[in-house]
Structure formats: C-alpha cells, structure tokens
Scaffold this active site. Structure first.
Site: not given
Ligand code: ATP
Ligand code: MG
Length: 739
Positions: A606, A220-221, A254, A33-34
């Site tokens: 995490r 975000d969040e 979350q 997402k981020t």
């Molecule tokens: P959270 O809910 O904990 O905030 P999130 O959904 O924001 O998580 P991110 O932090 O954006 O998730 O991504 C999680 C991990 O996966 C990061 O290390 C990111 O770089 C990696 N990632 C995300 N998408 C891809 C992709 N398409 N290919 C490889 N790695 C990815």
């Molecule tokens: Mg995130």
C-alpha cells in the site's frame, strides 16, 4: 483525441486496447490494474463500441465503485449516468428487484442484516429439535453461507457434504431457513447472488436479455471472487454466438478473503472457460520504491501456492536508488508503540508530508484504540475507515455509562442508557415513574430506583433484577476503593450481566464487541483513577469536532486497505499471535499462514515511499502484561532494505522498572517530554478530581446508606450520621449534596 492512452506503458496500453474477447490481466500490486480497467471503460466509450449502460463493471467495495465512477467522468470529460458499476451485491440487488417473482419474492423484498439472519435461523432450528449447544447457530450459519458462496441451493448440496460434520442438521437447517426467508419476502446477503444466479441459469430469456445488454464486462480484484460470483460472471459472459468481451484483473498474491469463500481457482479456471483468452501481464510497478517492492516480493516468496510473477519498480531515482529503507522499530511495550507512531506521524507532518497520505494499517479492529488515543493526545486529526472511532462504538458507550455511574451515582443520563441493558424488565413506563419520583424528591435517578425497591413500589422480575444491579454497583464501589479501577470495572461489567450479554449474543459482530470491551478495560490500566480515565475519555470524545476538510491520517484494517495507496504506511503489531493471527493459524494451519502472509504483502504494497513497522515486546492484557515475540514475517524481509530502529523512548525513566511493577502507574506527562507543556490534553493526566467541601450539618445522600447529616470532614473522608444507618465513615465522592 486519445489523450487518456498516452500515460500508459505498452503493456497497459495493450491491456486497454484489447477490447474484444476474453482478457485476464494477472499482475502484482501497484502495476496499474485498476487504472487499466478505468481507462478501458473510457476507451470503450470513446471508440464508440458501447454505451455507458452496456458495460458491466464489478468493484470490490462501494468506495472503489464511487472512485471509479469519478475517474471515468474525468477521463471522458463528462458525467456518466445509468452505469452498471458496483459491487456484486449492489448489481445483484438491481437485477433481483426486477425479476423477484422468479425467485419467489416480490420486488419489495427486504435484505436482512446479520442479527436478523441469526434470529431467523434460530426460528428455523426450533422444529428440528437440534442440540444448539453442540451445533450452534453461528456455526450452522457459517456452513449455510459457505454453501451459498459456492452457489449451492439446498437441493444441490450433495449427500457427501450433507453428512459432513453436523449429521445432516446443517442441510435441514438450510432448507427451513430458506423457506422462512421466502415466507418473510426477505433474503440475506448470500441470497442476492444465489437467487440471481439461479434466475439467470433457469430462465434463458432473462439471461439472453442481460447477455445482449452487457457488451463488455470489467472485473476488478478478481482473485477474491467466490464460486457463486464466478458462476454469475460466467453465465453472463458465456454467450454461444460470439466470445465474451470480459476482462478480469487480479493478483493471486492479494487473495485475502478465502474465509469468505473466495476461490483462487477462479483465476486458473479462466483460461479453460474462455478458450483463446489473452493473458496480459503487467510487471512495472508505479506505486512503490524499489526497497518497498523488494521487501514485499521477498516476503511473499515464502508462500508455496503461487502463480508467480515478476515485479520491478518504475522508479529510477539516481540519487536514492532504492528509496528509504523499511524502518522496523521494536518498542518496549504497546503504549510506547502507539506513542512512537504518533510521534513519527507528527514529525513527518511537520516536515511537510500530508496526513492525508498516511495510514496506520492493523490486523484487527480493536487495535485502533491505542493509536486513536495517542493521536488525539498529539492533536493529530485522524479518521477510522470501515469502522467507527473506538469510543463511538455502541458497546463502548454502554460500558462507559456503567463506569460513569460507578464514579458518579447521580449520572442520570448514564443510568438511563444502561438501566435496561441487559434487559431488566424496565420499560418506559417504569422509567417515567423513576424520573417522576426523582424529580419530586429532588434526588438522582439511581436513588429513586433504590427508593422504589426499598418501598416495594416495584415488584417481580424488574425488582429482582434492579436489586441485583444495585448490589453489583455497591460491590464495585467497594472494589474500586480497595483494589482500584480495573478490578472494579471488570466486576461491574461482568456481574451486571453486560459483558455476558454480548458473550451470549449470537450475532456475528458480538465477538468483536467483546474484544472491544476488553480493550476498554485494558485502556484503563494507563490511569491511576477512574476519574482520570473518564476525564481522558471525555476529552477524547470531545475531539470529534468538525474537521471535514482537514487532512487526516487513516486508520483501518489490512483487509480494508485493499486497492488503496498512501505515501507512508505504518504497520503496527507485527508480533506472533497478533500477526500472523493466532486464530487463523489455529483454524486453518499452513493455508491460514499463507493467507496471513498475503495480508502482509497487501499491507506492504500500500506504501508509495515509506513503511514503518513496529512491534512491542510487552503487550498490555488486562490484569497485567504479556510478553510477545516479533512476527516471523519480520525475518522474511530482505536485510539490505531494512533499518532496525531503536525507539528513543526506551530510555525513559519508568522503563527501567519491570513491566509488572508499573502496570498500574498512571501515564504521566513526563513520558511526553517535548509535547506535554504545550499539549492541552496533558492536563487530562495531571488533573486531580477536586474534593467537594461539605459543611457541618449539611444534608447529604449516599447511594448505600441513604440520607444523612455531615459530622466532620478530613479531605475525601467524612463522618456522616445517617438517618437510618447511624454514624458511618464514607468517601466524599459517594455523597450527593442535597440543596
Ligand atoms: P492493487 O493491486 O494494489 O489494486 P493496481 O494494480 O490496481 O494495484 P493501480 O492502483 O491501478 O494499481 O495503480 C497504482 C498506482 O500507479 C496509481 O497511483 C496509478 O495512478 C499509478 N500508475 C499506474 N500506471 C501508471 C502509468 N503508466 N504511469 C504513471 N502512473 C501509473
Ligand atoms: Mg487495484
């Protein structure tokens, strides 16, 4: 050209490329997402749809804002400036400074911290004649803040709520408090959003200005936004001419800030407010192994109130299909738990895992102490995120100053620190007098204070208070000899008024400080003597050397870990009453339990590769041990991905004793079998206080009996003929040699 898009999966790519119109990305932890949000920013710029300052980006923390700024710069290969990228608060400050007069402020307005807030509220309560025992300022402040979280000015609070629990007092207090703030040209944190929202709502020209400025909005969040933040976003996004380009990302599982007014309904409301909104789901998790994901998903499935999502792992490793199992260690007691975490950390580090990729995530701030100490014992660099190292916290340094004087009455620096804490009417002039006297008579500061009292050189409040302080110190010294350091420390901190000072303090941090001080006393139980403890602490504090560039393990609370990721995550203290927290269950029942479970979900998700959960059967409380039950969350994890570990340390000889029998036992180096020999810190446990040798006829000073002459010595015990008190049998450590 579109390099930054190629690493994305199709769903993510769609989320990035759907630039126009409202978009809600609802997806589980670690699904990117981020990352999507950051890439989206880059994509808006690269496709020439907007300039950097025409994009409004909201992050949950300042740290996240910094990281996102860096990543955007890396994606588009140049630094970006003039961004509207930050937390709700920082963005609001910027807007409010510009339009302060519309809120009745000037652009230089000050932002109050929580201490000032309560002080001001107390002033605002005075004219109301409120029974502040019944309706305490922190409670009223809580009510006021919740109203602010909901975007309600005093005029907008409905009569129904007004009479809720406080007989209408809260609303009266709110009104007075707000007008005091305006008089002072100040606002509190909640006002930043409240004022800005009011300004946007009541001034169509200003609103239009920002609506035109922000071509795109990224949030975000989103699950942790509260109502006023939501109203703020909606005002900016709901333009009449065209649909807003707003993109919010979030995960209902979350949502962990409902205690700060976060409102999960905002997610559900999104589709209603923004008709035609596109909902995009990301289901592939890039962060964690299948075992970790399965554990997290199974746990969270015990919650009732969920929107429901699918989550599968993107990791297909043919050899280790689901990755390492979640390790659960049950230890005999809390000391062993901390020791185990330190040992595992060391082991992993020796195997080549970077400390920078490890974290210990706990439920409450005071829990860091035991882990900090063991990490230091093992020489493992660490940092505490979102808080200070335990022994650097102000109240801990104060508490230690008290203990240092108890141990060493000539510790002038320690005395100086706490002589007027709590207030004893000792100003800088009085302190100078004491210093001068001490210097001319060549005696410690404490002796100079005593002399002033005895010779009636000071009067009034300060004389009474200091007399009391000296008495407490003397009694504590007696208790130290008779009942040991714990009893003495409890007496000293309590009777000196230091602990009560914090207990009666109304600031929002005060309860945490009281918890920390209790933890300080609890820490002493690991040592036989006060000397041993203080020496250990000075070694611990000395360890703060500059290790800017070395990798460190991170210690933080679960709340602080949101959005972050680590290879290895330690989750200690999974016991009933700690996690789920007793306080939350008592205050918010089933909803509270579900929020605790979401917190557990945040903790589990995490981790990239490895999770080590620990719980102890006995936890040190001061004055003894308390047994504890494993957290109910442990039973909610899927058996097939769990490895129950028995701590190897259980076999240690002193574990054979009942806990109550060894609770005053010093933490001996034997309990660190492999390390102790090479460990520089193990000396702290062994080293005995050297006994000072006095010679017959030598002049000495005793804090209680004054000046005297040594008659004879038997180790620590001496016979001294005091000038005034005559022959006394005393301990050497209470004697100062007079050159
Ligand atoms: P959270 O809910 O904990 O905030 P999130 O959904 O924001 O998580 P991110 O932090 O954006 O998730 O991504 C999680 C991990 O996966 C990061 O290390 C990111 O770089 C990696 N990632 C995300 N998408 C891809 C992709 N398409 N290919 C490889 N790695 C990815
Ligand atoms: Mg995130």
């Amino acid at each position: 050209m579109t390099d930054y898009l190629s690493p994305l999966n199709p769903a993510q790519r769609k989320a990035v490329e759907t630039l126009d119109g409202p978009v809600l990305i609802l997806a589980g932890a670690g699904t990117g997402k981020t990352r999507v949000l950051t890439t989206r920013f880059a994509h808006i710029l690269m496709s020439g749809k907007a300039q950097p300052w025409q994009i409004l980006t909201v992050t949950f923390t300042n740290k996240a804002a910094r990281e996102m700024r860096e990543r955007i710069a890396a994606l588009i290969n140049r630094p970006v400036e003039g961004l509207w990228l930050g937390t709700f608060h920082s963005l609001c400050v910027r807007i409010l400074r510009k339009h302060a007069q519309l809120a009745g402020l000037t652009p230089e307005f000050t932002i109050l911290d929580t201490d000032d807030q309560l002080r001001l509220l107390k002033q605002a309560l005075e004219p109301l004649g409120i029974d502040t025992k019944r309706y305490t300022p922190p409670v009223l402040m809580g009510i006021i803040q919740r109203w602010k979280d909901r975007g309600l000015t005093p005029e907008q609070v409905t009569p129904a709520e007004e009479n809720d629990n406080t007989n209408g007092y809260a609303l009266k207090a709110y009104k007075n408090y707000q007008s005091r703030l305006l008089q002072l040209n100040a606002c509190d944190f909640g006002d930043l959003l409240l004022h800005t929202t009011q300004i946007l709502k009541n001034n169509p020209t200003v609103l239009g200005e920002y609506q035109r400025l922000f071509h795109y909005m990224l949030v975000d969040e989103y699950q942790d936004t509260n109502t006023v933040q939501y109203l703020w976003l909606r005002l900016l996004a709901l333009r009449t001419e065209e649909p807003a380009n707003i993109c919010c990302v979030g995960d209902d599982d979350q949502s962990i800030y409902s205690w700060r007014g976060a409102n999960i309904q905002n997610i559900l409301q999104f589709e209603k407010d923004f008709p035609g909104a596109k909902i995009i789901r990301l289901e592939s998790n890039y962060r964690s192994t299948p075992a970790i994901l399965s554990a997290a998903s199974t746990l969270i499935s015990h919650n009732q109130g969920r929107l429901g999502k699918t989550l599968y792992s993107s990791q297909q490793d043919p050899k280790h299909e689901s990755g390492e199992k979640i390790q659960i260690y049950s230890t005999h007691d809390s000391d062993e738990e901390a020791l185990l975490v330190a040992k595992e950390t060391e082991k992993l580090s020796k195997e080549g895992h970077s400390l920078g990729e490890m974290a210990i995530l706990m439920r409450a701030g005071f829990q860091t102490r035991s882990f900090e100490e063991k990490l230091i014992t093992f020489g493992i660099p660490y940092r505490v995120i979102g808080g200070m190292r335990f022994y650097e916290r102000a109240e801990i340094r104060d508490g230690l100053a008290y203990l240092r004087i108890l141990r060493q009455p000539s510790d002038d620096l320690a005395l100086e620190r706490i002589i007027n804490l709590p207030r004893r009417g000792v100003g800088s002039v009085a302190l100078q007098k004491f210093h001068h006297y001490a210097k001319t008579h060549n005696i410690p500061l404490l002796a100079a204070v005593r002399a002033h009292i005895e010779q009636k050189l000071i009067k009034g409040k300060s004389a009474n208070e200091l007399t009391h302080f000296l008495e407490v110190l003397e009694n504590s010294a007696l208790l130290l000899e008779r009942d040991g350091p714990i009893v003495a420390a409890e007496h000293l901190l309590e009777e000196s008024g230091y602990l009560p000072m914090w207990r009666n303090d109304l600031s929002l941090e005060a309860p945490g400080r009281v918890d920390n001080l209790k933890e300080l006393v609890r820490a002493m139980t690991e040592f036989e003597t006060l000397e041993g403890f203080l020496e250990h602490v000075s070694l611990v504090m000395e360890n703060d050397e500059n290790t800017e560039n070395t990798a460190k393990i991170s210690l933080m609370t679960l709340h602080g870990a949101k959005g972050l990721e680590f290879d290895t995550v330690f989750l200690p203290g999974w016991e009933e009453n700690i996690f789920p927290s007793q306080r939350t269950l008592e205050e918010s029942g089933l909803e509270g339990l579900e929020e605790e479970r979401r917190l557990a979900y945040v903790g589990l998700t995490r981790a990239r590769q490895r999770i080590i959960i620990t719980h102890a059967a006995n936890r040190r409380m001061y004055g003894g041990w308390q047994s504890s039950l494993p957290s109910r969350f442990l039973e909610e994890l899927p058996e097939e991905h769990i490895l129950h570990q028995k701590s190897a340390l259980v076999q240690r000889e002193h574990r054979l004793m009942a806990p109550s029998m060894h609770h005053h036992m010093a933490y001996s180096p034997r309990s660190l079998p492999s390390r102790s020999a090479s460990n520089p810190y193990s000396a702290a446990y062994k080293k005995q206080e050297p006994i000072t040798v006095f010679s017959e006829g030598e002049r000495v000073f005793h804090q209680k009996f004054g000046y005297g002459t040594i008659k004879s010595q038997d180790g620590e015990k001496l016979d001294v003929i005091f000038d005034k008190a005559g022959l006394k049998h005393v301990l050497g450590r209470f004697l100062e040699q007079i050159p």
